[in-house]
Design a protein around this motif. Structure first.
Motif, PDB file in Angstrom:
ATOM      1  N   PRO A 128       1.269   5.636  -4.125  1.00 18.72           N
ATOM      2  CA  PRO A 128       1.772   6.566  -5.150  1.00 18.72           C
ATOM      3  C   PRO A 128       0.896   6.602  -6.405  1.00 18.72           C
ATOM      4  CG  PRO A 128       3.597   5.325  -4.216  1.00 18.72           C
ATOM      5  CD  PRO A 128       2.331   4.712  -3.680  1.00 18.72           C
ATOM      6  N   GLU A 129       0.374   5.463  -6.814  1.00 23.99           N
ATOM      7  CA  GLU A 129      -0.521   5.428  -7.980  1.00 23.99           C
ATOM      8  C   GLU A 129      -1.839   6.135  -7.677  1.00 23.99           C
ATOM      9  OE1 GLU A 129      -0.162   4.304 -11.228  1.00 23.99           O
ATOM     10  OE2 GLU A 129       1.948   4.153 -10.704  1.00 23.99           O
ATOM     11  N   ASN A 133      -1.224   9.847  -7.765  1.00 22.66           N
ATOM     12  CA  ASN A 133      -1.187  10.358  -9.145  1.00 22.66           C
ATOM     13  C   ASN A 133      -2.586  10.526  -9.713  1.00 22.66           C
ATOM     14  OD1 ASN A 133       1.618  10.535  -9.279  1.00 22.66           O
ATOM     15  ND2 ASN A 133       1.826   8.447 -10.023  1.00 22.66           N
ATOM     16  N   LEU A 134      -3.438   9.529  -9.492  1.00 19.87           N
ATOM     17  CA  LEU A 134      -4.820   9.622  -9.973  1.00 19.87           C
ATOM     18  C   LEU A 134      -5.531  10.788  -9.301  1.00 19.87           C
ATOM     19  CD1 LEU A 134      -7.299   8.555 -11.529  1.00 19.87           C
ATOM     20  CD2 LEU A 134      -7.768   7.110  -9.529  1.00 19.87           C
ATOM     21  N   TYR A 135      -5.399  10.889  -8.009  1.00 17.03           N
ATOM     22  CA  TYR A 135      -6.048  11.973  -7.257  1.00 17.03           C
ATOM     23  C   TYR A 135      -5.628  13.339  -7.813  1.00 17.03           C
ATOM     24  CZ  TYR A 135      -7.091  15.181  -3.463  1.00 17.03           C
ATOM     25  OH  TYR A 135      -7.530  16.249  -2.727  1.00 17.03           O
ATOM     26  N   GLU A 136      -4.353  13.515  -8.005  1.00 21.72           N
ATOM     27  CA  GLU A 136      -3.855  14.813  -8.498  1.00 21.72           C
ATOM     28  C   GLU A 136      -4.336  15.125  -9.912  1.00 21.72           C
ATOM     29  OE1 GLU A 136       0.357  14.487  -7.763  1.00 21.72           O
ATOM     30  OE2 GLU A 136       0.097  14.896  -5.617  1.00 21.72           O
ATOM     31  N   LYS A 137      -4.389  14.098 -10.768  1.00 25.41           N
ATOM     32  CA  LYS A 137      -4.871  14.316 -12.136  1.00 25.41           C
ATOM     33  C   LYS A 137      -6.345  14.694 -12.159  1.00 25.41           C
ATOM     34  CE  LYS A 137      -1.561  11.569 -14.694  1.00 25.41           C
ATOM     35  NZ  LYS A 137      -1.326  10.399 -15.546  1.00 25.41           N
ATOM     36  N   LEU A 138      -7.149  13.941 -11.421  1.00 26.28           N
ATOM     37  CA  LEU A 138      -8.587  14.193 -11.433  1.00 26.28           C
ATOM     38  C   LEU A 138      -8.934  15.479 -10.694  1.00 26.28           C
ATOM     39  CD1 LEU A 138     -10.111  10.626 -11.051  1.00 26.28           C
ATOM     40  CD2 LEU A 138      -9.736  11.969 -13.137  1.00 26.28           C
ATOM     41  N   LEU A 139      -8.138  15.840  -9.706  1.00 28.09           N
ATOM     42  CA  LEU A 139      -8.373  17.082  -8.978  1.00 28.09           C
ATOM     43  C   LEU A 139      -8.261  18.284  -9.927  1.00 28.09           C
ATOM     44  CD1 LEU A 139      -8.935  18.158  -6.117  1.00 28.09           C
ATOM     45  CD2 LEU A 139      -6.457  18.359  -5.820  1.00 28.09           C
ATOM     46  N   LYS A 140      -7.391  18.209 -10.913  1.00 28.16           N
ATOM     47  CA  LYS A 140      -7.209  19.285 -11.889  1.00 28.16           C
ATOM     48  C   LYS A 140      -8.379  19.390 -12.854  1.00 28.16           C
ATOM     49  CE  LYS A 140      -2.222  18.942 -11.746  1.00 28.16           C
ATOM     50  NZ  LYS A 140      -1.022  18.513 -12.486  1.00 28.16           N
ATOM     51  N   GLU A 141      -9.133  18.317 -13.000  1.00 32.83           N
ATOM     52  CA  GLU A 141     -10.278  18.304 -13.916  1.00 32.83           C
ATOM     53  C   GLU A 141     -11.405  19.118 -13.307  1.00 32.83           C
ATOM     54  OE1 GLU A 141     -10.652  16.799 -17.063  1.00 32.83           O
ATOM     55  OE2 GLU A 141      -8.532  16.363 -16.990  1.00 32.83           O
ATOM     56  N   ILE A 144       0.844  -1.198   0.000  1.00 34.21           N
ATOM     57  CA  ILE A 144       0.000   0.000   0.000  1.00 34.21           C
ATOM     58  C   ILE A 144       0.878   1.246   0.000  1.00 34.21           C
ATOM     59  CG2 ILE A 144      -1.588   1.391   1.399  1.00 34.21           C
ATOM     60  CD1 ILE A 144      -2.898  -1.309   2.259  1.00 34.21           C
ATOM     61  N   THR A 145       1.828   1.306   0.908  1.00 34.70           N
ATOM     62  CA  THR A 145       2.636   2.525   1.012  1.00 34.70           C
ATOM     63  C   THR A 145       3.650   2.649  -0.118  1.00 34.70           C
ATOM     64  OG1 THR A 145       4.138   1.430   2.567  1.00 34.70           O
ATOM     65  CG2 THR A 145       2.367   2.762   3.503  1.00 34.70           C
ATOM     66  N   ASP A 146       4.234   1.539  -0.564  1.00 37.01           N
ATOM     67  CA  ASP A 146       5.301   1.605  -1.566  1.00 37.01           C
ATOM     68  C   ASP A 146       4.799   1.610  -3.010  1.00 37.01           C
ATOM     69  OD1 ASP A 146       6.997   1.493   0.604  1.00 37.01           O
ATOM     70  OD2 ASP A 146       7.519  -0.620   0.329  1.00 37.01           O
TER      71      ASP A 146
END
Length: 132
Positions: free
Chosen positions: A120-121, A124-132, A114-116
């Protein structure tokens, strides 16, 4: 883009966001007993479930047709919404294992993954969708 489909993925994203933020918060803390370990694993199970569902809703809002978690992951990888399709498929498989069995050694290994790998994946998804 269909307004209803756009609204649906955004609503699902709000639920994903809440779960993701809890997973992120608690997976970085010291986990030294079964209760904490079990709690983080449950946050993970809920977050990965919401993650593939928000991906599905997002893809459908973009005009793609996906039905299963596997199809969703493959399509999201093809259009570069997620970075590593293999890690996502592994994360889904681990989610299935944790919901049907509990083994202490498996739980400890899952926390490492989970942590390693998975967090991280998800980040990345959270950050991409947050920009939408």
């Amino acid at each position: 883009m269909d307004e209803m489909k756009d609204l649906r993925w955004r609503q699902r994203f709000e639920n994903f966001e809440k779960s993701y933020l809890l997973l992120d918060k608690y997976s970085h803390k010291e986990i030294n007993n079964e209760l904490k370990r079990g709690g983080v694993i449950q946050f993970y199970v809920r977050t990965i479930e919401l993650a593939w569902k928000v991906l599905k809703d997002y893809l459908e809002a973009q005009g793609y047709i996906v039905k299963t978690p596997r199809e969703t992951i493959k399509q999201a990888f093809q259009i570069e919404i997620i970075n590593d399709g293999h890690i996502w498929l592994d994360a889904l498989a681990k989610r299935n294992i944790t919901t049907n069995t509990y083994d202490d050694a498996l739980a400890k290994k899952l926390l490492e993954d989970i942590t390693d790998l998975y967090l991280p994946e998800l980040t990345n998804l959270y950050e991409k969708l947050l920009k939408e």
